[in-house]
Design a protein around this motif. Structure first.
Motif, mmCIF file in Angstrom:
data_model
loop_
_atom_site.group_PDB
_atom_site.id
_atom_site.type_symbol
_atom_site.label_atom_id
_atom_site.label_comp_id
_atom_site.label_asym_id
_atom_site.label_seq_id
_atom_site.Cartn_x
_atom_site.Cartn_y
_atom_site.Cartn_z
ATOM 1 N N ASP A 61 -14.626 -5.408 6.500
ATOM 2 C CA ASP A 61 -14.354 -3.906 6.506
ATOM 3 C C ASP A 61 -13.102 -3.495 7.239
ATOM 4 O O ASP A 61 -12.715 -4.230 8.042
ATOM 5 C CB ASP A 61 -15.784 -3.155 6.694
ATOM 6 N N LEU A 62 -13.002 -2.355 6.988
ATOM 7 C CA LEU A 62 -11.838 -1.543 7.419
ATOM 8 C C LEU A 62 -11.773 -1.717 9.194
ATOM 9 O O LEU A 62 -10.809 -2.021 9.702
ATOM 10 C CB LEU A 62 -11.676 -0.307 7.192
ATOM 11 N N ARG A 63 -12.900 -1.599 9.583
ATOM 12 C CA ARG A 63 -12.874 -1.259 11.090
ATOM 13 C C ARG A 63 -13.325 -2.415 11.949
ATOM 14 O O ARG A 63 -13.873 -2.290 13.158
ATOM 15 C CB ARG A 63 -13.673 -0.038 11.410
ATOM 16 N N ASP A 102 -9.409 -3.702 -6.828
ATOM 17 C CA ASP A 102 -10.487 -2.947 -6.339
ATOM 18 C C ASP A 102 -11.944 -3.532 -6.697
ATOM 19 O O ASP A 102 -12.798 -2.874 -6.800
ATOM 20 C CB ASP A 102 -10.493 -1.378 -6.552
ATOM 21 N N ARG A 147 -8.018 6.619 1.289
ATOM 22 C CA ARG A 147 -8.309 6.175 0.101
ATOM 23 C C ARG A 147 -9.773 5.692 -0.435
ATOM 24 O O ARG A 147 -10.381 5.768 -1.389
ATOM 25 C CB ARG A 147 -7.411 4.908 -0.394
ATOM 26 N N TYR A 148 -10.373 5.060 0.904
ATOM 27 C CA TYR A 148 -11.594 4.121 0.596
ATOM 28 C C TYR A 148 -12.870 4.616 0.922
ATOM 29 O O TYR A 148 -13.803 4.413 1.031
ATOM 30 C CB TYR A 148 -11.406 2.772 0.770
ATOM 31 N N TYR A 149 -12.631 5.727 2.058
ATOM 32 C CA TYR A 149 -14.032 6.350 2.732
ATOM 33 C C TYR A 149 -13.902 7.707 2.547
ATOM 34 O O TYR A 149 -12.798 8.541 2.702
ATOM 35 C CB TYR A 149 -13.630 5.709 4.062
ATOM 36 N N LYS A 196 -1.160 2.431 8.287
ATOM 37 C CA LYS A 196 -1.698 1.751 7.298
ATOM 38 C C LYS A 196 -3.267 1.802 7.114
ATOM 39 O O LYS A 196 -3.820 2.196 6.349
ATOM 40 C CB LYS A 196 -1.749 0.115 7.462
ATOM 41 N N TYR A 197 -3.836 2.210 8.478
ATOM 42 C CA TYR A 197 -5.314 2.093 8.839
ATOM 43 C C TYR A 197 -5.643 3.609 8.005
ATOM 44 O O TYR A 197 -6.587 3.732 7.303
ATOM 45 C CB TYR A 197 -5.582 2.424 10.185
ATOM 46 N N GLU A 201 -5.928 -8.954 5.588
ATOM 47 C CA GLU A 201 -5.255 -9.119 6.954
ATOM 48 C C GLU A 201 -6.338 -9.043 8.121
ATOM 49 O O GLU A 201 -6.307 -9.690 9.054
ATOM 50 C CB GLU A 201 -4.462 -7.914 7.163
ATOM 51 N N TYR A 238 0.748 -1.216 -0.105
ATOM 52 C CA TYR A 238 0.024 0.056 0.205
ATOM 53 C C TYR A 238 0.789 1.249 -0.010
ATOM 54 O O TYR A 238 0.432 2.199 -0.315
ATOM 55 C CB TYR A 238 -0.932 -0.027 1.205
ATOM 56 N N PHE A 243 -10.795 4.289 17.012
ATOM 57 C CA PHE A 243 -9.724 3.376 16.627
ATOM 58 C C PHE A 243 -8.482 3.760 17.133
ATOM 59 O O PHE A 243 -7.630 3.174 17.770
ATOM 60 C CB PHE A 243 -9.912 3.536 15.086
ATOM 61 N N LYS A 288 -12.796 -7.084 2.032
ATOM 62 C CA LYS A 288 -13.892 -6.756 1.174
ATOM 63 C C LYS A 288 -13.561 -6.331 -0.333
ATOM 64 O O LYS A 288 -14.431 -6.248 -1.174
ATOM 65 C CB LYS A 288 -14.681 -5.372 1.844
ATOM 66 N N GLN A 289 -12.110 -5.994 -0.381
ATOM 67 C CA GLN A 289 -11.739 -5.790 -1.869
ATOM 68 C C GLN A 289 -10.055 -5.920 -1.728
ATOM 69 O O GLN A 289 -9.526 -5.826 -0.809
ATOM 70 C CB GLN A 289 -12.393 -4.412 -2.404
ATOM 71 N N ALA A 290 -9.324 -5.999 -2.699
ATOM 72 C CA ALA A 290 -8.401 -6.166 -2.990
ATOM 73 C C ALA A 290 -7.556 -4.688 -3.369
ATOM 74 O O ALA A 290 -8.586 -4.043 -4.139
ATOM 75 C CB ALA A 290 -7.731 -6.944 -3.874
ATOM 76 N N ILE A 291 -6.608 -4.086 -2.661
ATOM 77 C CA ILE A 291 -6.053 -2.768 -3.212
ATOM 78 C C ILE A 291 -5.491 -2.847 -4.481
ATOM 79 O O ILE A 291 -5.308 -1.392 -4.921
ATOM 80 C CB ILE A 291 -5.343 -2.106 -1.909
ATOM 81 N N PRO A 298 -4.322 -5.365 2.646
ATOM 82 C CA PRO A 298 -4.713 -4.962 3.793
ATOM 83 C C PRO A 298 -5.998 -5.559 4.607
ATOM 84 O O PRO A 298 -6.517 -5.636 5.474
ATOM 85 C CB PRO A 298 -4.647 -3.409 4.242
ATOM 86 N N PHE A 299 -7.104 -5.603 3.567
ATOM 87 C CA PHE A 299 -8.337 -6.084 3.922
ATOM 88 C C PHE A 299 -8.413 -7.544 4.164
ATOM 89 O O PHE A 299 -9.054 -7.887 5.062
ATOM 90 C CB PHE A 299 -9.548 -5.594 2.636
ATOM 91 N N MET A 330 -5.625 3.493 4.500
ATOM 92 C CA MET A 330 -6.946 2.927 3.742
ATOM 93 C C MET A 330 -8.164 3.782 4.043
ATOM 94 O O MET A 330 -8.871 3.806 2.894
ATOM 95 C CB MET A 330 -7.154 1.437 4.498
ATOM 96 N N ASN A 353 -11.477 -4.914 12.851
ATOM 97 C CA ASN A 353 -10.394 -5.201 13.905
ATOM 98 C C ASN A 353 -9.082 -4.657 13.781
ATOM 99 O O ASN A 353 -8.914 -3.918 12.686
ATOM 100 C CB ASN A 353 -10.239 -6.425 14.329
ATOM 101 N N GLU A 354 -8.197 -4.609 14.554
ATOM 102 C CA GLU A 354 -6.828 -4.182 14.207
ATOM 103 C C GLU A 354 -5.879 -5.326 14.106
ATOM 104 O O GLU A 354 -5.672 -6.336 14.806
ATOM 105 C CB GLU A 354 -6.266 -3.347 15.251
ATOM 106 N N PRO A 355 -5.423 -5.572 12.785
ATOM 107 C CA PRO A 355 -4.600 -6.824 12.467
ATOM 108 C C PRO A 355 -3.442 -6.849 13.307
ATOM 109 O O PRO A 355 -2.753 -5.812 13.563
ATOM 110 C CB PRO A 355 -4.235 -6.891 11.001
#
Lengths: 278, 97
Positions: free
Chosen positions: A205-207, A150, B75-77, B68-69, A63, A36, B90, A144-147, A60-61, B72, A209-211
């Motif tokens: 989706d992004l939120r 997409d 870019r996406y939100y 990283k967060y 992960e 990324y 978060f 949810k998607q690959a960066i 990242p998604f 992302m 968890n925290e990988p």
């Protein structure tokens, strides 16, 4: 004796019930993508982006999807987490990372680098379907998607192929009781809470968890975990592309701004462009 | 004790490979930081320094996660109030770790 026995019995039975409820084997799809943090450059012939000699890492998604599966295993809701990747020989690297982050096993569906560049979500979904049919899984988690592309298509396509319910864009996953999951989804303008019966397909989706970070000792330990490679051809997957790429181009460059000497010049310019009333 | 120090060094070296300012920048400083304390023999002092090292490891992990967060999210939100609130929650959570 009885005093001791009865609480331990009830404890035992409730524990047992919880085991009956969910005892999932989870397959997690991970994709190797250009990192990324890398500045993406388009190939001069406009057929794609430059991937040679560029840092790659796990999407990242994906992960996040993997972290959720590993967390469910730590909560004893899942028994095994298996990482899956579809791609060229180097995809094995992200599977090693997945193993370092807590997956138990890994399956690599191999194609050549040239085929991987043309592979589409449908092919990945078909490979996932074949693996799910070969070994029994109760859930498939993906990002949810690959960066890189997409596309956001792998999860819904897989749900369709398997005829399983889907929970896409998950931002919270809980035990829904009676062999189901309660999933909170991020949708436009709010949250949507659904209950899906297992087996099911879930996209993260992004939120959610925290990988976790793959620490050096865990990377070392991951080298001993099993990684199985199967050729896509062996699974009988037809890699004929459904779409053709006409052109890959850089996004339009933003035009450079200009400097103004003072406020009156600024106002004059704004009036010129009709942005302020005369 | 010696093995713990080496382990910490290896760990930090590994993490430095993806440091935003470049792995060389990080590895040079890492070496200097360890070199500076090479003559310390007091076990209590070494233990204290090891703990500080572990803390630095946690900090770098949090830095990578946040970086990283944020990338992302950007870019996406779309940026709206709700999103900002979520992001703040978060980030607070990550910082606590």
């Amino acid at each position: 004796m009885f005093v001791f026995l009865s609480p331990s019995l009830s404890l035992f039975s409730s524990f047992f019930l919880c085991l009956i409820n969910i005892k999932m084997r989870i397959l997690v799809g991970v994709k190797r993508v250009v990192d990324y943090a890398v500045k993406i450059r388009v190939k001069p012939d406009k057929t794609g982006v430059i991937t040679e000699g560029v840092q790659h890492s796990m999407n990242p998604f994906d992960e996040i999807a993997l972290e959720e599966a590993v967390k469910l295993k730590e909560k004893k809701l899942a028994t095994e987490v298996v990482a899956f990747s579809f791609g060229g020989p180097k995809s094995a690297e992200v599977l090693r990372t997945a193993l370092a982050k807590g997956a138990d096993k890994a399956i690599h569906v191999t194609v050549s680098d040239a085929e991987a560049a043309k592979a589409e979500p449908l092919h990945v979904a078909q490979a996932l379907q074949k693996i799910v049919e070969q070994e029994k899984f109760d859930a498939v988690f993906v990002g949810k998607q690959a960066i890189d592309d997409d596309a956001s298509q792998t999860a819904p396509l897989l749900a369709g192929l398997l005829d399983w319910p889907q929970a896409l864009y998950a931002s919270k996953v809980e035990d829904g009781g009676a062999g189901s999951l309660k999933v909170t989804r991020e949708i436009d303008g709010g949250l949507d809470t659904i209950k899906v019966k297992l087996p099911a397909v879930l996209s993260a989706d992004l939120r959610l968890n925290e990988p976790r970070y793959a620490t050096l000792p865990n990377i070392m330990k991951a080298k001993k975990k099993p990684l199985k490679a199967i050729a896509a051809k062996e699974l009988g997957i037809d890699l004929t592309p459904q779409t053709s790429v006409l052109e890959v181009a850089e996004p339009a460059q933003r035009k450079a701004g200009g400097f103004v000497a003072d406020v009156s010049e600024l106002i004059a310019k704004l009036k010129e462009k009709g942005l302020v009333k005369a | 004790m010696r093995s713990r120090v080496i382990e910490l060094y290896k760990n930090l070296y590994h993490m430095g490979k993806e440091y935003p300012k470049g792995s060389q920048w990080f590895h040079e400083r890492l070496k200097i930081a360890f070199w500076k304390n090479k003559d310390i023999t007091d076990p209590a002092k070494i233990d204290e320094l090891l703990k500080r090292g572990d803390f630095v490891v946690k900090e770098i992990e949090a830095l990578y996660k946040l970086r990283k967060y944020r990338a992302m999210k950007q870019r996406y939100y779309e940026n709206d109030e709700e999103n900002e609130k979520e992001t703040k929650n978060f980030e607070d959570k990550v910082q606590k770790v």
